[in-house]
Enzyme design. Structure first.
Site, short mmCIF file in Angstrom:
data_model
loop_
_atom_site.label_atom_id
_atom_site.label_comp_id
_atom_site.label_asym_id
_atom_site.label_seq_id
_atom_site.Cartn_x
_atom_site.Cartn_y
_atom_site.Cartn_z
N LEU A 241 1.32 57.61 46.66
CA LEU A 241 0.67 56.32 46.59
C LEU A 241 -0.64 56.46 45.82
O LEU A 241 -1.67 56.88 46.35
CB LEU A 241 0.43 55.77 47.99
CG LEU A 241 1.69 55.51 48.83
CD1 LEU A 241 1.31 55.02 50.23
CD2 LEU A 241 2.63 54.54 48.15
N ASP A 242 -0.58 56.13 44.55
CA ASP A 242 -1.73 56.30 43.66
C ASP A 242 -2.84 55.30 43.98
O ASP A 242 -2.57 54.10 44.17
CB ASP A 242 -1.27 56.11 42.20
CG ASP A 242 -2.40 56.20 41.21
OD1 ASP A 242 -2.92 57.32 41.01
OD2 ASP A 242 -2.79 55.16 40.65
N ALA A 243 -4.07 55.80 44.06
CA ALA A 243 -5.26 54.95 44.24
C ALA A 243 -5.10 53.97 45.40
O ALA A 243 -5.62 52.86 45.37
CB ALA A 243 -5.56 54.19 42.95
#
Length: 579
Positions: A241-243
């Protein structure tokens, strides 16, 4: 599992989903959304049902390679095919998983400004190529769901005033209270766009090309959950889960780590446990260490893995000062909340070396020393905006090899530089958790100054694309830097995979053997089998260690009397204790 157990699990899941939706959207909207979410889950279960997984799926054999789909190039061949061939030829015995950085069509940020979440960039290959890699390795896929490209159909629909996209993005009056919003980059928070309803100011946390999605709209949540479940159907076993920390925005707040953000991660886990119980969630939160740990939740309900963002700057500090005290004290404090969680350890990645994670672990003077070292070693430094218009160093953009190596050192003493670099990697591989190794770290890559100058992007310095023929030729030359680094990495990775004491959740105990040595003892989970004493000389000078008993060095095979154990400068010993 009998039908009654399955029914009970479904009822529990439904109750949990309703609780998450109530929290996010209120009871009335939740009652409307829940049946659609249940149908979404059923559709994906029908398309690709998966067996229930109850045991933690990772062990000491798991090492995740971090790489772009097009890190390697070969004329007239899709880069994903080239990568697959290289993995088979050189890395298959050493790694278990592959983190494919975003391989979707994109408009900027080397893939992190996604145009279409559901397509593979034709320049790198096809879904079939991705799935071929997933067939042989644990596949980690990026969910870049905080934002999407301005070139996406979703945002173009917003600009045209087309339903349902008119409420897919976060818009804010520029006069709103945004002073306390945490900023990851030194760029404007809002970007103005012309729409049929007039100029709208869209939240753009990372760049004007990356427009933030509005998760306060449940339609966005359902769309993204469908995307995640499609990744699972395509073979993903880990979802990054990016950023994710920035995913929920509210003026007048820091708009990071908000309760709604944590609740969305919990909802994602509930959905995945219902649909694909063996899939793990990894949260990417480049923030101070204590904030990072919050994404474990209670140990059963949020992320399975969190990035160990403090590790890269702490190891760099340790090897540039020759003093392991800070690293040892920090490592002694580490703990995860349950046997369903683990750290994701790394030193280098497609990004730079983040400094926010150590703002409470290193002094401003010590952080400034890392900044000056980076600039002196040919790297660049990115900054972030803080309150009252100030700026602070945010990220060191440099390869890890060059961060540790003075510009003229390779000509003077390449062997010493290689040994120092390999110590850093050994520390990474010795710690409790799952190791992630960046492609360029396997081969001691240097700063890509040409790529940096050509793109003007500091992060390009650590993202060089290589001709597979050139890399293969260098690896065949046993005297080359790449071959020497890779040989050292092979020894470390092979030794790690052979010892149950390196299980991600096996206990570790920091040992006080002087500030020149970072030392930990790893103990097998079952407490059966040998313990491993991991010794890493960090000062660049000989050291003598006095312990009890005898042992076998996993790296050299030598039998050692631990009462008379010595370390050469930057030497690593992983000792299997016999008594």
């Amino acid at each position: 599992m009998d039908s009654r157990d399955t029914t009970d699990m479904a009822a529990h899941s439904r109750q949990a989903l309703r609780g998450h939706l109530d929290f996010l959207y209120g009871p009335a909207k939740a009652a409307e959304i829940l049946p659609r979410l249940e149908q979404l889950i059923a559709d994906h279960q029908s398309a690709d049902p998966q067996a229930t997984v109850t045991a933690w799926p990772l062990d000491e054999r798991d090492v995740i390679l971090i790489t772009y789909a097009d890190m390697l190039r070969k004329p007239d061949e899709a880069p994903l095919r080239t990568l697959e061939g290289f993995l088979k030829a050189h890395l298959a015995p050493l790694i278990s998983g592959v983190h494919l950085l975003p391989f979707f069509p994109y408009s900027s940020d080397d893939g992190f400004s996604v145009i279409d979440y559901r397509s593979v960039n034709p320049a790198v290959g096809t879904w079939r190529d991705v799935q071929r890699i997933a067939h042989s390795y644990r596949l980690m896929v990026d969910a870049v769901v905080n934002h999407i490209s301005v070139q996406s159909d979703w945002f173009q629909g917003f600009l045209d005033g087309r339903a349902p996209y008119t409420n897919y993005f976060v818009t804010t009056d520029p006069s709103a209270d945004l002073e306390t919003v945490v900023r990851p980059r030194d760029r404007p928070l809002l970007t103005a766009f012309d729409t049929p309803s007039g100029v709208q100011h869209v939240w753009t946390t990372f760049s004007e090309d990356q427009v933030d999605l509005n998760f306060a709209n449940p339609e966005v949540l359902l769309e993204i959950l469908d995307v995640l479940l499609e990744y699972v159907r395509r073979g993903a076993q880990l979802i990054r889960l990016d950023a994710i920390a920035f995913i929920w925005k509210e003026p007048g707040t820091p708009s990071i780590h908000l309760p709604q953000t944590h609740r969305i991660v919990k909802l994602m886990r509930t959905v995945l446990e219902r649909t694909a119980p063996g899939v793990l969630i990894l949260t990417e939160t480049n923030v101070p260490h204590a904030e990072n740990l919050s994404y474990f939740g209670d140990g059963t309900d949020e992320a399975h893995l969190v990035y160990q963002f403090a590790l890269p700057p702490l190891v760099l500090h340790t090897l540039t000062t020759g003093d392991a005290d800070r690293l040892s004290a920090w490592a002694a404090s580490l703990a995860t909340p349950s046997r369903q969680t683990a750290f994701f350890n790394f030193l280098a990645s497609h990004d730079g070396i983040g400094l926010r994670p150590v703002q409470d672990l290193l002094s401003e003077t010590e952080i400034e020393a890392l900044v000056q070292r980076t600039e002196a070693h040919g790297g660049a430094v990115s900054h972030r905006r803080v309150q009252a218009g100030g700026r602070r160093p945010y990220e060191l953009n440099i390869t890890y090899f060059d961060a540790l190596t003075a510009p003229d050192e390779m000509a003077r003493d390449a062997g010493r530089a290689i040994d120092r670099f390999l110590v850093s990697q050994a520390i990474l591989l010795s710690l409790a958790g799952v190791p992630g190794v960046y492609f360029h770290s396997l081969f001691g890559s240097r700063n890509d100054q040409e790529g940096y100058q050509r793109s003007g992007q500091p992060r390009a310095i650590n993202r060089q694309k290589l001709a597979v023929a050139d890399l293969t030729a260098e690896l065949a030359d046993l005297h080359s830097i790449r071959a020497r680094v890779f040989a050292g990495m092979q020894r470390l990775l092979t030794a790690r995979r052979s010892a149950p004491a390196f299980h991600p959740q096996a206990p570790q105990q920091v040992m006080d053997l002087g500030r020149n040595v970072f030392a930990i003892e790893r103990v097998p989970l079952s407490n059966e089998g040998p313990k491993i004493v991991c010794l890493h000389e960090v000062h660049g000078a000989s050291a003598r260690i006095r312990l009890r008993g005898r042992g076998r060095d996993l790296l050299s095979g030598a039998m050692l009397d631990l009462a008379e154990c010595s370390l050469a400068p930057y030497q690593v010993r992983w000792i299997e204790r016999m008594s």
